[in-house]
Design an enzyme around this catalytic site. Structure first.
Site, PDB file in Angstrom:
ATOM      1  N   ASP A 122       0.817  -1.221   0.000  1.00  0.00           N
ATOM      2  CA  ASP A 122       0.000   0.000   0.000  1.00  0.00           C
ATOM      3  C   ASP A 122       0.852   1.273   0.000  1.00  0.00           C
ATOM      4  OD1 ASP A 122      -1.970  -1.860   0.394  1.00  0.00           O
ATOM      5  OD2 ASP A 122      -2.797  -0.939   2.201  1.00  0.00           O
ATOM      6  N   ASP A 123       0.199   2.355  -0.403  1.00  0.00           N
ATOM      7  CA  ASP A 123       0.635   3.750  -0.196  1.00  0.00           C
ATOM      8  C   ASP A 123       1.695   4.272  -1.166  1.00  0.00           C
ATOM      9  OD1 ASP A 123      -1.065   3.447   1.940  1.00  0.00           O
ATOM     10  OD2 ASP A 123       0.366   4.020   3.482  1.00  0.00           O
ATOM     11  N   HIS A 153      -6.221   3.222  -3.709  1.00  0.00           N
ATOM     12  CA  HIS A 153      -6.239   3.373  -2.243  1.00  0.00           C
ATOM     13  C   HIS A 153      -6.598   4.826  -1.885  1.00  0.00           C
ATOM     14  CE1 HIS A 153      -5.058   2.075   1.757  1.00  0.00           C
ATOM     15  NE2 HIS A 153      -3.920   2.749   1.803  1.00  0.00           N
ATOM     16  N   HIS A 171      -5.528   9.452   0.816  1.00  0.00           N
ATOM     17  CA  HIS A 171      -5.428   8.627   2.018  1.00  0.00           C
ATOM     18  C   HIS A 171      -6.264   9.180   3.172  1.00  0.00           C
ATOM     19  CE1 HIS A 171      -3.392   5.704   4.782  1.00  0.00           C
ATOM     20  NE2 HIS A 171      -3.291   5.028   3.651  1.00  0.00           N
ATOM     21  N   HIS A 229       3.619  -2.315   3.046  1.00  0.00           N
ATOM     22  CA  HIS A 229       3.647  -0.958   2.474  1.00  0.00           C
ATOM     23  C   HIS A 229       4.950  -0.747   1.706  1.00  0.00           C
ATOM     24  CE1 HIS A 229       0.728  -0.589   5.764  1.00  0.00           C
ATOM     25  NE2 HIS A 229       0.208   0.419   5.093  1.00  0.00           N
TER      26      HIS A 229
HETATM   27 ZN   LIG Z   1      -2.617   3.122   3.374  1.00  0.00          ZN
END
Ligand SMILES: [Zn+2]
Length: 260
Positions: free
Chosen positions: A43-44, A94, A98, A194
């Site tokens: 993620d991210d 995503h 955020h 991540h």
């Molecule tokens: Zn995230």
């Protein structure tokens, strides 16, 4: 090809009609993984150094994962996102920034905008290639009305089976220790990591070696069809100030004086 590589054990195709949910931390309906099967999720990103580090570790083991991209980060680093896509990994989204979609200060329209602008931004950064209809909520917070909304958009929702807690890890070893403590207990699962984080990129080569040594097999999850972004959000994205263009060509190759 490295015969010792972890590789890909199985590839599954997902029909996201109606917005199915994956990951036993929140969704218990779809138990499709066999014992010792794992799905790697990141993620991210995209983010400099750490995302390329994760890509290298995956390539060295001839294996693959799902990347859940933050829309804003995609607009900062479209070239890194293209590396993820071109390496054949699955690209999901995503949100745009955020934002926690359970935040009561956000209106319903603002929550939808977070989801939709994220999709439009990733499509833009990929030069018009649409990502998979795979979505993960920030901090795994699932507001019921947005879960319903994603169902109407035929977008699959990804929670996880085990969280590596890499965002809290003080070093790479801690990422590996937490992951295997949980994985050896569950025996399989969708692993949340991540690519945004340095310790994750550092941990991944050893983490992948231990998966192989432990007899785990990576499952690749592909979408049956890409997500369709909504034109109003594509347009809104285009109006956001200072959006860099995808082109990295020097001015001299774009603009040529032909008469003076
Ligand atoms: Zn995230």
């Amino acid at each position: 090809m490295n015969p010792e590589a972890l590789g890909v054990g199985r590839t599954v195709e997902i029909d996201t009609t109606g917005g199915p949910g994956f990951g036993f931390e929140h969704f218990k309906d779809l138990d499709f993984l066999k014992d010792h099967e794992v799905v790697l999720t990141f993620d991210d990103g995209p983010w400099p150094e750490n995302t390329p580090g994760v890509l290298k570790a995956l390539a060295d083991q001839c294996t693959t994962g799902i990347f859940f991209i933050i829309g804003k980060h995609a607009t900062y680093y479209p070239e890194i996102l293209k590396q993820v896509y071109n390496a054949g990994h699955t690209v999901g989204t995503h949100t745009w920034s955020h934002a926690a979609l359970t935040n009561k200060k956000l209106t319903e329209d603002q929550r939808k905008e977070e989801i939709e602008l994220g999709i439009s931004a990733v499509k833009w950064a990929l030069g018009g290639n649409s990502p998979a209809p795979f979505f993960r909520f920030p901090a795994l917070q699932h507001p019921p009305e947005m879960v319903t909304y994603l169902g109407t958009r035929n977008i699959g929702i990804f929670s996880c089976d085990l969280d590596s807690f890499d965002f809290k890890a003080r070093n790479a070893q801690a990422v590996i220790d937490v992951t295997f403590k949980k994985l050896d207990k569950l025996g399989k699962g969708i692993i949340l990591m991540h690519d945004f984080h340095k310790h994750t990129a550092e941990a991944l080569p050893e983490l992948l070696r231990r998966l192989k040594a432990g007899g785990y097999k990576v499952v690749a999850m592909r979408a049956k069809a890409p997500v369709q972004s909504l034109p109003q959000y594509d347009e809104q994205l285009g109006k956001i100030a200072k959006l860099p263009t995808v082109s990295q060509r020097p001015v001299s190759s774009v603009v040529t004086t032909v008469s003076e």
